[in-house]
Write a protein that holds these residues in place. Structure first.
Motif, PDB file in Angstrom:
ATOM      1  N   PRO A 169     -22.176 -18.750 -14.189  1.00 20.43           N
ATOM      2  CA  PRO A 169     -21.308 -17.891 -15.016  1.00 20.43           C
ATOM      3  C   PRO A 169     -21.597 -16.422 -14.731  1.00 20.43           C
ATOM      4  N   ILE A 170     -20.620 -15.580 -14.947  1.00 24.64           N
ATOM      5  CA  ILE A 170     -20.801 -14.149 -14.771  1.00 24.64           C
ATOM      6  C   ILE A 170     -21.116 -13.539 -16.136  1.00 24.64           C
ATOM      7  N   GLY A 230      -5.135  -8.053 -22.365  1.00 24.88           N
ATOM      8  CA  GLY A 230      -5.195  -7.603 -23.742  1.00 24.88           C
ATOM      9  C   GLY A 230      -5.610  -8.647 -24.753  1.00 24.88           C
ATOM     10  N   GLU A 231      -5.849  -9.874 -24.313  1.00 23.53           N
ATOM     11  CA  GLU A 231      -6.214 -10.968 -25.220  1.00 23.53           C
ATOM     12  C   GLU A 231      -7.692 -11.330 -25.056  1.00 23.53           C
ATOM     13  N   GLU A 232      -8.401 -11.413 -26.178  1.00 22.05           N
ATOM     14  CA  GLU A 232      -9.807 -11.799 -26.132  1.00 22.05           C
ATOM     15  C   GLU A 232      -9.933 -13.266 -25.750  1.00 22.05           C
ATOM     16  N   ILE A 233     -10.921 -13.578 -24.922  1.00 23.03           N
ATOM     17  CA  ILE A 233     -11.132 -14.940 -24.420  1.00 23.03           C
ATOM     18  C   ILE A 233     -12.323 -15.568 -25.137  1.00 23.03           C
ATOM     19  N   HIS A 234     -12.155 -16.810 -25.575  1.00 24.10           N
ATOM     20  CA  HIS A 234     -13.223 -17.525 -26.267  1.00 24.10           C
ATOM     21  C   HIS A 234     -13.697 -18.756 -25.494  1.00 24.10           C
ATOM     22  N   GLU A 235     -12.809 -19.412 -24.789  1.00 20.75           N
ATOM     23  CA  GLU A 235     -13.162 -20.631 -24.080  1.00 20.75           C
ATOM     24  C   GLU A 235     -14.071 -20.316 -22.890  1.00 20.75           C
ATOM     25  N   GLY A 236     -15.157 -21.072 -22.799  1.00 22.65           N
ATOM     26  CA  GLY A 236     -16.086 -20.896 -21.689  1.00 22.65           C
ATOM     27  C   GLY A 236     -16.946 -19.647 -21.804  1.00 22.65           C
ATOM     28  N   VAL A 237     -16.984 -19.054 -23.007  1.00 24.20           N
ATOM     29  CA  VAL A 237     -17.729 -17.818 -23.225  1.00 24.20           C
ATOM     30  C   VAL A 237     -18.975 -18.091 -24.063  1.00 24.20           C
ATOM     31  N   ASP A 238     -20.086 -17.510 -23.656  1.00 25.22           N
ATOM     32  CA  ASP A 238     -21.356 -17.670 -24.371  1.00 25.22           C
ATOM     33  C   ASP A 238     -21.895 -16.282 -24.686  1.00 25.22           C
ATOM     34  N   LYS A 239     -21.897 -15.944 -25.968  1.00 24.44           N
ATOM     35  CA  LYS A 239     -22.315 -14.603 -26.382  1.00 24.44           C
ATOM     36  C   LYS A 239     -23.774 -14.602 -26.799  1.00 24.44           C
ATOM     37  N   GLY A 240     -24.549 -13.650 -26.281  1.00 23.72           N
ATOM     38  CA  GLY A 240     -25.957 -13.545 -26.622  1.00 23.72           C
ATOM     39  C   GLY A 240     -26.184 -12.648 -27.826  1.00 23.72           C
ATOM     40  N   MET A 269     -27.126  -6.237 -25.016  1.00 22.09           N
ATOM     41  CA  MET A 269     -26.508  -7.524 -25.306  1.00 22.09           C
ATOM     42  C   MET A 269     -25.734  -7.984 -24.081  1.00 22.09           C
ATOM     43  N   SER A 270     -25.449  -9.289 -24.018  1.00 29.76           N
ATOM     44  CA  SER A 270     -24.718  -9.869 -22.901  1.00 29.76           C
ATOM     45  C   SER A 270     -23.709 -10.885 -23.402  1.00 29.76           C
ATOM     46  N   VAL A 271     -22.657 -11.070 -22.613  1.00 27.96           N
ATOM     47  CA  VAL A 271     -21.696 -12.128 -22.898  1.00 27.96           C
ATOM     48  C   VAL A 271     -21.325 -12.777 -21.560  1.00 27.96           C
ATOM     49  N   GLU A 272     -21.566 -14.078 -21.471  1.00 31.89           N
ATOM     50  CA  GLU A 272     -21.314 -14.822 -20.233  1.00 31.89           C
ATOM     51  C   GLU A 272     -19.955 -15.512 -20.287  1.00 31.89           C
ATOM     52  N   MET A 273     -19.372 -15.679 -19.085  1.00 33.62           N
ATOM     53  CA  MET A 273     -18.121 -16.439 -19.007  1.00 33.62           C
ATOM     54  C   MET A 273     -18.137 -17.284 -17.742  1.00 33.62           C
ATOM     55  N   ASP A 274     -17.668 -18.511 -17.877  1.00 32.35           N
ATOM     56  CA  ASP A 274     -17.592 -19.432 -16.749  1.00 32.35           C
ATOM     57  C   ASP A 274     -16.290 -19.188 -15.984  1.00 32.35           C
ATOM     58  N   GLU A 286      -8.621 -14.452  -6.699  1.00 34.65           N
ATOM     59  CA  GLU A 286      -7.647 -13.367  -6.797  1.00 34.65           C
ATOM     60  C   GLU A 286      -7.249 -13.057  -8.248  1.00 34.65           C
ATOM     61  N   GLU A 287      -7.538 -13.998  -9.172  1.00 36.35           N
ATOM     62  CA  GLU A 287      -7.190 -13.798 -10.569  1.00 36.35           C
ATOM     63  C   GLU A 287      -8.291 -13.069 -11.343  1.00 36.35           C
ATOM     64  N   ARG A 288      -9.491 -13.055 -10.800  1.00 34.70           N
ATOM     65  CA  ARG A 288     -10.631 -12.532 -11.550  1.00 34.70           C
ATOM     66  C   ARG A 288     -10.522 -11.040 -11.823  1.00 34.70           C
ATOM     67  N   LYS A 289      -9.832 -10.314 -10.973  1.00 32.80           N
ATOM     68  CA  LYS A 289      -9.718  -8.874 -11.171  1.00 32.80           C
ATOM     69  C   LYS A 289      -8.880  -8.519 -12.402  1.00 32.80           C
ATOM     70  N   LYS A 290      -8.222  -9.508 -13.001  1.00 32.87           N
ATOM     71  CA  LYS A 290      -7.450  -9.271 -14.214  1.00 32.87           C
ATOM     72  C   LYS A 290      -8.326  -9.302 -15.475  1.00 32.87           C
ATOM     73  N   TYR A 291      -9.584  -9.706 -15.311  1.00 31.51           N
ATOM     74  CA  TYR A 291     -10.490  -9.815 -16.452  1.00 31.51           C
ATOM     75  C   TYR A 291     -11.271  -8.515 -16.634  1.00 31.51           C
ATOM     76  N   GLU A 292     -11.566  -8.221 -17.877  1.00 29.44           N
ATOM     77  CA  GLU A 292     -12.329  -7.021 -18.175  1.00 29.44           C
ATOM     78  C   GLU A 292     -13.314  -7.283 -19.304  1.00 29.44           C
ATOM     79  N   CYS A 293     -14.396  -6.536 -19.285  1.00 29.94           N
ATOM     80  CA  CYS A 293     -15.417  -6.635 -20.321  1.00 29.94           C
ATOM     81  C   CYS A 293     -15.231  -5.437 -21.252  1.00 29.94           C
ATOM     82  N   VAL A 294     -15.135  -5.721 -22.548  1.00 28.56           N
ATOM     83  CA  VAL A 294     -14.830  -4.679 -23.525  1.00 28.56           C
ATOM     84  C   VAL A 294     -16.002  -4.512 -24.494  1.00 28.56           C
ATOM     85  N   PHE A 295     -16.499  -3.288 -24.579  1.00 30.25           N
ATOM     86  CA  PHE A 295     -17.608  -2.969 -25.486  1.00 30.25           C
ATOM     87  C   PHE A 295     -17.077  -2.100 -26.618  1.00 30.25           C
ATOM     88  N   GLN A 296     -17.427  -2.473 -27.854  1.00 26.40           N
ATOM     89  CA  GLN A 296     -17.005  -1.735 -29.033  1.00 26.40           C
ATOM     90  C   GLN A 296     -18.240  -1.315 -29.824  1.00 26.40           C
TER      91      GLN A 296
END
Length: 337
Positions: free
Chosen positions: A213-214, A234-244, A256-261, A268-278
């Motif tokens: 996982p990244i 623009g949509e938050e992802i929950h499936e396959g995500v492990d938040k520390g 802190m870290s958040v992993e995703m499978d 080619e689709e991965r560049k559409k994903y982004e990590c958002v810190f609030q």
């Protein structure tokens, strides 16, 4: 060991008020090699403000602004005396606990965590007083019912004794609803420039192996009221995500870290994903788009360094959960047996 840890995660952009906390931790130990028999730690908003242990035999401020928290020149001397008193108290409690559990030798630990939380806007206050023995809950005070709760049979005799002590119950209620938040607000006011600051993190992408996982890793931020998520279109992802969990760094900031499978996501689709810190107090999100060329792995130099920082943070957190003594407000505290 099962430490008493309270982590507060907020829906940051929906929160208009700030919850502050004042916590104290005590730990007394017997038969534990290479560890002080007693350690005490005080924390305001999860920032360490004081420490005492049986080796140094001194209660000392851990923030510069705490050095002049009181006009009384004897303040820290009294803190040290209270530390010594609690150390002796804990020795007695450990020996009595060993009798309760029919133990004669081995390593044993007696812990107490107490404190309060208050909301700046609503004024709502919550207090807690919890005791543990050898990593298990032993007894706790329920502020709402003003009674003690004994989850273990060996603590029932203690519960009965404390419930009958109406003067102690009144003192407990007064402390957790009045004195604790009053002193907490004083600490926040003294340390406002430090406690109320906002520091944005550095964000990195980590991956152990090409098939792992990244992990989106944010470090160096303050305060710890933060959120980290994966998002696509623009949509938050929950499936396959492990938040520390949020962990402390050695310099007082957090990570802190958040992993995703991504195993089922085409390259080619991965560049559409982004990590958002609030971060609480900061209106705009910090957005880092996933770039495969910038992912650090075990083969690079960045990954081990970040892991080392996490280990240091965990060690410091372990020390912070080791125990503390509150000053004169609790100087008349008696042993629990």
């Amino acid at each position: 060991m099962k430490p008493f840890i309270f982590l507060l995660l907020l829906g940051l952009h929906e929160v208009t008020s700030v919850t502050h906390s004042l916590k104290y931790f005590y730990t007394g130990s017997s038969g534990v090699p290479n560890f002080p028999e007693y350690v005490s730690v005080g924390m305001i908003d999860d920032v360490q403000i004081s420490r005492c242990d049986s080796i140094t035999k001194r209660n000392v401020p851990k923030q510069d602004w705490m050095k002049h928290i009181s006009d009384d020149p004897q303040y820290w001397e009294e803190e040290t005396q209270n530390c010594w008193f609690s150390q002796q108290n804990f020795k007695i409690n450990i020996e009595i606990a060993k009798q309760r559990f029919n133990q004669t030798e081995g390593a044993h630990v007696w812990q107490n965590m107490y404190g309060c939380e208050w909301d700046d806007e609503t004024g709502e206050v919550n207090g807690y007083d919890q005791f543990g023995y050898d990593g298990e809950d032993f007894i706790s005070f329920d502020l709402k019912t003003e009674t003690w709760v004994a989850p273990r049979q060996q603590a029932v005799i203690t519960k009965n004794k404390l419930d009958q002590n109406k003067a102690l119950t009144a003192s407990q209620k007064n402390y957790y609803t009045q004195l604790c938040p009053d002193w907490g607000k004083k600490y926040v006011n003294y340390g406002r420039s430090s406690l109320m600051r906002t520091v944005l993190p550095s964000v990195s992408f980590l991956q152990k192996t090409p098939s792992s996982p990244i992990s989106c890793h944010a470090t160096g931020f303050y305060p710890n009221r933060a959120e980290l998520v994966w998002r696509k279109d623009g949509e938050e992802i929950h499936e396959g995500v492990d938040k520390g969990e949020i962990l402390p760094n050695h310099d007082g900031t957090f990570q802190m870290s958040v992993e995703m499978d991504f195993s089922s996501v085409p390259e080619e689709e991965r560049k559409k994903y982004e990590c958002v810190f609030q971060l609480s107090g900061v209106k705009e999100d910090s957005i880092t788009r996933l770039d495969g060329s910038e992912i650090r792995s075990n083969e690079g130099s960045g990954f081990p360094v970040l892991l080392a920082g996490a280990v240091v943070g965990l060690l410091l957190l372990g020390l912070c959960i080791a125990g503390v003594v509150i000053w004169r407000c609790k100087k008349n505290r008696q042993d629990m047996y």
